[in-house]
Design a protein around this motif. Structure first.
Motif, short mmCIF file in Angstrom:
data_model
loop_
_atom_site.label_atom_id
_atom_site.label_comp_id
_atom_site.label_asym_id
_atom_site.label_seq_id
_atom_site.Cartn_x
_atom_site.Cartn_y
_atom_site.Cartn_z
N LYS A 254 -0.32 -5.32 2.30
CA LYS A 254 0.34 -6.08 1.22
C LYS A 254 -0.66 -6.46 0.14
O LYS A 254 -0.31 -6.55 -1.03
CB LYS A 254 0.99 -7.34 1.79
N GLY A 255 -1.90 -6.68 0.54
CA GLY A 255 -2.93 -7.06 -0.44
C GLY A 255 -3.32 -5.89 -1.33
O GLY A 255 -2.91 -4.75 -1.12
N HIS A 256 -4.14 -6.20 -2.32
CA HIS A 256 -4.62 -5.23 -3.30
C HIS A 256 -5.88 -4.60 -2.71
O HIS A 256 -6.89 -5.28 -2.53
CB HIS A 256 -4.89 -6.02 -4.58
N MET A 257 -5.81 -3.32 -2.36
CA MET A 257 -6.93 -2.72 -1.64
C MET A 257 -7.69 -1.70 -2.50
O MET A 257 -7.08 -0.93 -3.24
CB MET A 257 -6.41 -2.03 -0.37
N THR A 258 -9.00 -1.71 -2.39
CA THR A 258 -9.86 -0.80 -3.16
C THR A 258 -10.94 -0.22 -2.24
O THR A 258 -11.53 -0.95 -1.45
CB THR A 258 -10.58 -1.57 -4.30
N MET A 259 -11.17 1.07 -2.36
CA MET A 259 -12.25 1.70 -1.60
C MET A 259 -13.45 1.91 -2.52
O MET A 259 -13.28 2.28 -3.69
CB MET A 259 -11.79 3.04 -1.03
N GLU A 329 -3.12 -11.82 8.19
CA GLU A 329 -3.92 -12.94 7.67
C GLU A 329 -3.71 -13.14 6.16
O GLU A 329 -4.47 -13.87 5.52
CB GLU A 329 -5.41 -12.69 7.97
N ASN A 330 -2.67 -12.48 5.62
CA ASN A 330 -2.32 -12.64 4.21
C ASN A 330 -3.48 -12.43 3.25
O ASN A 330 -3.68 -13.21 2.31
CB ASN A 330 -1.72 -14.03 3.95
N MET A 331 -4.27 -11.40 3.51
CA MET A 331 -5.40 -11.11 2.63
C MET A 331 -4.87 -10.58 1.30
O MET A 331 -4.01 -9.72 1.26
CB MET A 331 -6.33 -10.10 3.29
N GLU A 332 -5.41 -11.12 0.21
CA GLU A 332 -4.92 -10.73 -1.12
C GLU A 332 -5.77 -9.62 -1.73
O GLU A 332 -5.28 -8.81 -2.52
CB GLU A 332 -4.94 -11.95 -2.05
N GLU A 333 -7.05 -9.63 -1.42
CA GLU A 333 -7.97 -8.61 -1.92
C GLU A 333 -8.65 -7.97 -0.73
O GLU A 333 -9.23 -8.67 0.10
CB GLU A 333 -9.03 -9.24 -2.83
N TRP A 335 -11.33 -4.92 0.41
CA TRP A 335 -12.32 -3.91 0.03
C TRP A 335 -12.60 -3.04 1.23
O TRP A 335 -12.59 -3.50 2.37
CB TRP A 335 -13.61 -4.60 -0.44
N SER A 336 -12.86 -1.76 0.98
CA SER A 336 -13.29 -0.91 2.08
C SER A 336 -14.44 -0.03 1.62
O SER A 336 -14.42 0.50 0.51
CB SER A 336 -12.15 -0.03 2.58
N GLU A 337 -15.42 0.09 2.51
CA GLU A 337 -16.46 1.09 2.27
C GLU A 337 -15.83 2.47 2.49
O GLU A 337 -14.81 2.60 3.16
CB GLU A 337 -17.60 0.93 3.28
N ARG A 338 -16.46 3.49 1.92
CA ARG A 338 -16.18 4.85 2.34
C ARG A 338 -17.27 5.17 3.35
O ARG A 338 -18.45 5.16 3.01
CB ARG A 338 -16.22 5.78 1.13
N PHE A 339 -16.87 5.41 4.62
CA PHE A 339 -17.85 5.37 5.70
C PHE A 339 -18.60 6.68 5.92
O PHE A 339 -19.65 6.69 6.54
CB PHE A 339 -17.15 4.97 7.00
N CYS A 356 -5.17 2.50 0.03
CA CYS A 356 -5.57 1.78 -1.19
C CYS A 356 -4.86 2.36 -2.42
O CYS A 356 -5.24 2.02 -3.54
CB CYS A 356 -7.09 1.76 -1.35
N GLY A 357 -3.83 3.18 -2.19
CA GLY A 357 -3.09 3.74 -3.32
C GLY A 357 -4.01 4.49 -4.27
O GLY A 357 -3.81 4.49 -5.49
N HIS A 358 -5.06 5.11 -3.72
CA HIS A 358 -6.03 5.90 -4.50
C HIS A 358 -6.81 5.07 -5.51
O HIS A 358 -7.32 5.60 -6.50
CB HIS A 358 -5.36 7.09 -5.19
N ARG A 359 -6.91 3.75 -5.23
CA ARG A 359 -7.80 2.93 -6.06
C ARG A 359 -9.21 3.06 -5.48
O ARG A 359 -9.51 2.48 -4.45
CB ARG A 359 -7.34 1.46 -6.00
N ILE A 360 -10.03 3.87 -6.12
CA ILE A 360 -11.36 4.16 -5.59
C ILE A 360 -12.40 3.92 -6.68
O ILE A 360 -12.24 4.40 -7.80
CB ILE A 360 -11.45 5.63 -5.12
N VAL A 361 -13.41 3.14 -6.35
CA VAL A 361 -14.52 2.94 -7.29
C VAL A 361 -15.68 3.79 -6.83
O VAL A 361 -16.07 3.73 -5.66
CB VAL A 361 -14.94 1.44 -7.31
#
Ligand code: TXA
Ligand code: MG
Length: 367
Positions: A254-259, A329-333, A335-339, A356-361
């Motif tokens: 549900k939160g906004h996820m970014t890799m 835990e209702n996390m809003e943000e 982050w994930s490493e690319r492992f 992460c809906g293809h949100r990748i930095v």
């Protein structure tokens, strides 16, 4: 009413376990639904030759009915009753990887209901290695259609509590056989075209498949999917993944996820800096990190150590559970490493990219 029953996979010949399997098999033979463990993820099973049971599976999952199911078998000789053509490559793959986490797409036998194959003239077949899955399939008469036992769009279940969360009131029975060993869904390979093509990366890697078949290709839509920013997904780029399920939004918390991708220390610095701003705004921030980098993070971030970069199997095993915990835990943000890259990391990165809906930095080298 959903009955939850525990079973110990290493004591299947006990009377109690046998009676559970017998009862669950009867539920399936009579058109009911049973969630059960496999070595990859939990499955939501119904009788594969019963069109109404397949319709019930779609309803229970809230899944579009054009997204076909995998037919699970537990005897090599049953393959002929599901598939009408078994090319030599299928024979070879079965010898090497069955029972196990590999699904093959083959031409279907006419008797396999269109409801099970989403109207396609091909069928997905898998012979799982999990002893509970095998016992249940045999008790059900040999053919169990089963997608992953999650509500459509959520991460696949890797323990019974995930099935209970998603499917209580929607299935007749949930068999709790403990945590699964692999944690990502089976690899899917299409053997109906001129050359074998991977439609979904999984535990049986491209390298392993190529080792047996020679060169194998991966559905270009999956690779394009990975390269495209979210507003320009594979469909808009004119490529449609051949496995219908790969087209849908999936796994997203549900939160906004970014890799974040790049050299490990730079990734940690970036996530710490972004999290700092979010924490200052009072947001709830989680991160999926590796054993190798965990100690370098801001301790105010809710850290999930998913495993070692050197051991992708450790990452695969807990990935979906961690995504579900972020929701709980209702996390809003998030982050994930690319492992890592290649091998089993192809499957892991594919699931993370979808989550992460293809949100990748991508962090460039600093020199
Ligand atoms: O590990 C697994 O494969 C788990 C366990 C329960 O066996 N099952 C699983 O099923 O992941 P499901 O339904 O969640 O994913 C099956 C995928 C979907 O993407 C579907 O579109 C694709 O397989 N598929 C099924 N039949 C197909 C066919 N005839 N042609 C192309 N893709 C197919
Ligand atoms: Mg699924």
């Amino acid at each position: 009413m959903t009955e939850v029953v525990k079973i110990d996979p290493s004591h299947l010949s006990d009377d109690a376990a046998r009676s559970v399997i017998e009862r669950a098999g009867a539920v399936l033979r009579h058109g009911g639904l049973v969630a059960f463990p496999t070595e990859t993820v939990y499955g939501l099973g119904g009788n594969a030759f019963d069109a109404e049971a397949s319709a019930r599976i779609y309803a229970a999952k809230g899944r579009p009915s054009d997204n076909p199911l995998i037919v699970h078998i537990a005897r090599m000789e049953d393959l002929d009753l599901v598939a009408s053509q078994i090319p030599p490559a299928a024979q070879v793959l079965a010898e090497h990887f069955w029972p196990g986490p590999l699904t093959m797409i083959l031409k279907k036998q006419p008797d396999v209901p269109a409801a099970t194959t989403g109207g396609l003239d091909t069928v997905a077949v898998r012979f799982p290695s999990h002893p509970v899955a095998q016992a249940l399939i045999l008790a059900a008469g040999g053919f169990v259609a089963a997608p992953s036992a999650n509500v459509s769009g959520r991460p696949s279940p890797t323990k019974a509590s995930h099935c209970i969360e998603d499917l209580t009131g929607r299935v007749n029975m949930i068999i709790d056989g403990g945590e699964v060993g692999i944690g990502v869904e089976s690899s899917i390979i299409d053997l109906t075209g001129e050359r074998p093509m991977i439609l979904r990366p999984g535990y049986v890697t491209e390298e392993m498949l190529a080792g047996v078949l020679g060169e194998v290709r991966t559905d270009p839509a999956i690779l394009a999917d990975a390269a495209e920013p979210p507003e320009k997904d594979a469909q808009h780029a004119g490529l449609r993944p051949k496995a219908p399920g790969m087209r849908y939004r999936h796994y997203a918390p549900k939160g906004h996820m970014t890799m974040v991708e790049g050299e490990a220390a730079a990734v940690v610095r970036y996530i710490n800096a972004e999290a700092e701003k979010q924490l200052a705004e009072g947001r709830r921030v989680a991160a999926l990190v590796s054993e190798e980098t965990a100690a370098s993070y801001d301790p105010r971030i809710r850290l999930h150590i998913v495993g070692s970069r050197e051991d992708p199997a450790s990452v695969a095993r807990v990935l979906f559970d961690v995504l579900r915990q972020c929701d709980a835990e209702n996390m809003e943000e998030i982050w994930s490493e690319r492992f890592g890259e290649g091998g089993l990391y192809r499957a892991i990165n594919n699931r993370l990219e979808k989550a992460c809906g293809h949100r990748i930095v991508r962090i460039q080298d600093e020199d």
